[in-house]
Scaffold this active site. Structure first.
Site, PDB file in Angstrom:
ATOM      1  N   PRO A 280      -2.606  -3.509  -3.586  1.00  0.00           N
ATOM      2  CA  PRO A 280      -1.889  -2.262  -4.315  1.00  0.00           C
ATOM      3  C   PRO A 280      -0.459  -2.214  -3.768  1.00  0.00           C
ATOM      4  O   PRO A 280      -0.427  -1.875  -2.663  1.00  0.00           O
ATOM      5  CB  PRO A 280      -2.927  -1.405  -4.117  1.00  0.00           C
ATOM      6  CG  PRO A 280      -3.605  -1.519  -2.907  1.00  0.00           C
ATOM      7  CD  PRO A 280      -3.530  -3.059  -2.745  1.00  0.00           C
ATOM      8  N   CYS A 281       0.635  -2.148  -4.490  1.00  0.00           N
ATOM      9  CA  CYS A 281       1.818  -2.192  -4.128  1.00  0.00           C
ATOM     10  C   CYS A 281       2.680  -1.230  -4.843  1.00  0.00           C
ATOM     11  O   CYS A 281       3.941  -1.689  -5.149  1.00  0.00           O
ATOM     12  CB  CYS A 281       2.653  -3.555  -3.774  1.00  0.00           C
ATOM     13  SG  CYS A 281       2.133  -4.279  -1.991  1.00  0.00           S
TER      14      CYS A 281
END
Length: 370
Positions: free
Chosen positions: A95-96
Site C-alpha cells: 500500500p503506497c
C-alpha cells in the site's frame, strides 16, 4: 523426435510458486492461482483478512506479520523455501497511497511509504526467480519514493525488468483502473509486461447487468447469502438526489439548481461532477476505491437503480469470482478489502506471462543441455 521429448518434459514442469506480500484479501493470490501458480502464502499485517484469504484460497497460508519486523529466516522456516529458487515469485503490491497522484491527506499513509524498502530485504535474501510489483500511478514519478532505489537494486542483483502504467480495462477487467506495474526476473532479459487488448473492453452492463444474478435491490439492502449483494443505506436527501440523477451516466448537475438538494461545498467550488453520479452501462466503471459503496465518494451510483453499487457489484467490477466470499463484519471493512485488492483478472494475466516465460526458459535450458 527431439522436439517431442522436450514437449513431453515440459508437461512435467514443476509448478511455479509464489509468496504474496501485502496480500490483503487475496486479489493477486486468486489471479495467480487461476493462472496455475501455486501460491504458498500471503503475508499481511491486517488480521481481518485472514479468513477471507484462506477460505477462498485453500492451501495458501495467511501469515499475520508486520513485514518491517519480520526476518527472512523466519519466512524460510515457515514455508520451507530456499534461496536462489528459479521457480519462485515474490509479489510486493504494498500500500503506497502516500505517493498517489490524487490530492489526499498523506498523514495516514505516511507509515506505508517505506514498505517497498522492507520488501527489498526479502528479495535480497532469497533472490527469487521472479518479482511482481503493483502500485498507484505516481510512485514512478516521485524522486523521494523508494522505487528508484529498488530498480537500481534489481539491476545490481542481476535482474532485468519491464515496468509501465497499465490500465486494467485493457485486460478484461470492467474497470478504468490505472496502476504502475513491474515484473522482473534474473533468468534472462526478455520478460515483458502483457500487452492489453484495446478492442475488447468489458462494460458495466456486461459485468453486473444480468438481473438473474444481480436482482434489483434498494439502498440499505442486506444480503445474508454468500453472494453478499448488500447496499449502503442512504439518507432521505441522498435518495432524492440519486432519484433526480439521469439513468446511465447522469451526474449531480441534475440537482445543482435545487436549493433543497444543493450542497454548500459545491456552491463554493465547481468541479468533481462525478460525485453522486451514476455509472455508464456501456463503459467500464470508474476506479473501485475502498469507498465505492458511498454515493458521495465518486461515480458509484448504479446506472438505473436509486442506490450506490452493492458490495458484490464492486467485487465483480474488480473481477473477483461470484463465489469469492468476504468474511468480515460491516460493509466498510468488506469495501476496503475489495477496493484495496489487485483485480484478480489482471493478476492472472501477469501470472500467465511469468509462467509462460519460465516454461520457455526451461525448454531453452533443456535444448542447451541436449
Amino acid at each position: 523426435m527431439h522436439g517431442e521429448n522436450i514437449k513431453k518434459n515440459t508437461e512435467l514442469l514443476p509448478i511455479i510458486r509464489a509468496v504474496d506480500f501485502f496480500c490483503g484479501a487475496g486479489g493477486v493470490t486468486c489471479g495467480f492461482r487461476q493462472a496455475g501458480i501455486n501460491v504458498l502464502a500471503g503475508i499481511d499485517i491486517d488480521s481481518q483478512c485472514k479468513d477471507t484469504y484462506e477460505k477462498n484460497n485453500h492451501d495458501s497460508q495467511f501469515i499475520i506479520r508486520d513485514i518491517s519486523k519480520f526476518n527472512p529466516t523466519e519466512l524460510e522456516s515457515i514455508l520451507g523455501i530456499s534461496k536462489n529458487d528459479n521457480s519462485l515469485i515474490f509479489v510486493g503490491c504494498s500500500p503506497c497511497q502516500y505517493y498517489t497522484n490524487l490530492k489526499t491527506d498523506k498523514t495516514k499513509s505516511e507509515e506505508s511509504r517505506l514498505l517497498l524498502a522492507d520488501f527489498k530485504t526479502f528479495v535480497d535474501y532469497f533472490r527469487p526467480g521472479f518479482i511482481f510489483i503493483e502500485n498507484v500511478p505516481g510512485l514512478e514519478l516521485k524522486t523521494e519514493s523508494p522505487l528508484g532505489e529498488f530498480k537500481l537494486f534489481l539491476i545490481a542483483r542481476g535482474y532485468s525488468f519491464d515496468d509501465s502504467v497499465l490500465n486494467t480495462k485493457y485486460y478484461g477487467v470492467p474497470q478504468n483502473r490505472r496502476r504502475y506495474m513491474l515484473i522482473a526476473t534474473r533468468l534472462g532479459e526478455n520478460l515483458k509486461l502483457p500487452k492489453g487488448d484495446k478492442e475488447k473492453i468489458v462494460t458495466v452492463r456486461e459485468a453486473i447487468g444480468n438481473v438473474n444474478v444481480f436482482h434489483p435491490i434498494p439502498a440499505g439492502y442486506i444480503d445474508k447469502t454468500p453472494l453478499q449483494n448488500s447496499t449502503a443505506q442512504l439518507q432521505k436527501n441522498n435518495i432524492k438526489r440519486i432519484q433526480r440523477v439521469e439513468h446511465d451516466g447522469g451526474d449531480r448537475k441534475a440537482w445543482a439548481n435545487d436549493p433543497e438538494l444543493q450542497l454548500k461545498c459545491y456552491l463554493e467550488h465547481e468541479g468533481h461532477w462525478d460525485v453522486y453520479g451514476r455509472m455508464f452501462w456501456d463503459k467500464p466503471s470508474p476506479t473501485i476505491t475502498t469507498r465505492f459503496c458511498s454515493l458521495s465518494n465518486g461515480r458509484y451510483g448504479h446506472p438505473e437503480q436509486d442506490r450506490a453499487i452493492s458490495l458484490r457489484e464492486g467485487a465483480t467490477l474488480q473481477s473477483f469470482p461470484l463465489n469469492y466470499v468476504f468474511y468480515a463484519k460491516g460493509q466498510g471493512t468488506i469495501g476496503r478489502m475489495i477496493g484495496n485488492a489487485v483485480p484478480p483478472l489482471m493478476a492472472k494475466h501477469i501470472g500467465k506471462t511469468i509462467l509462460n516465460y519460465y516454461q520457455q526458459w526451461l525448454i531453452s535450458k533443456q535444448e542447451q543441455e541436449h
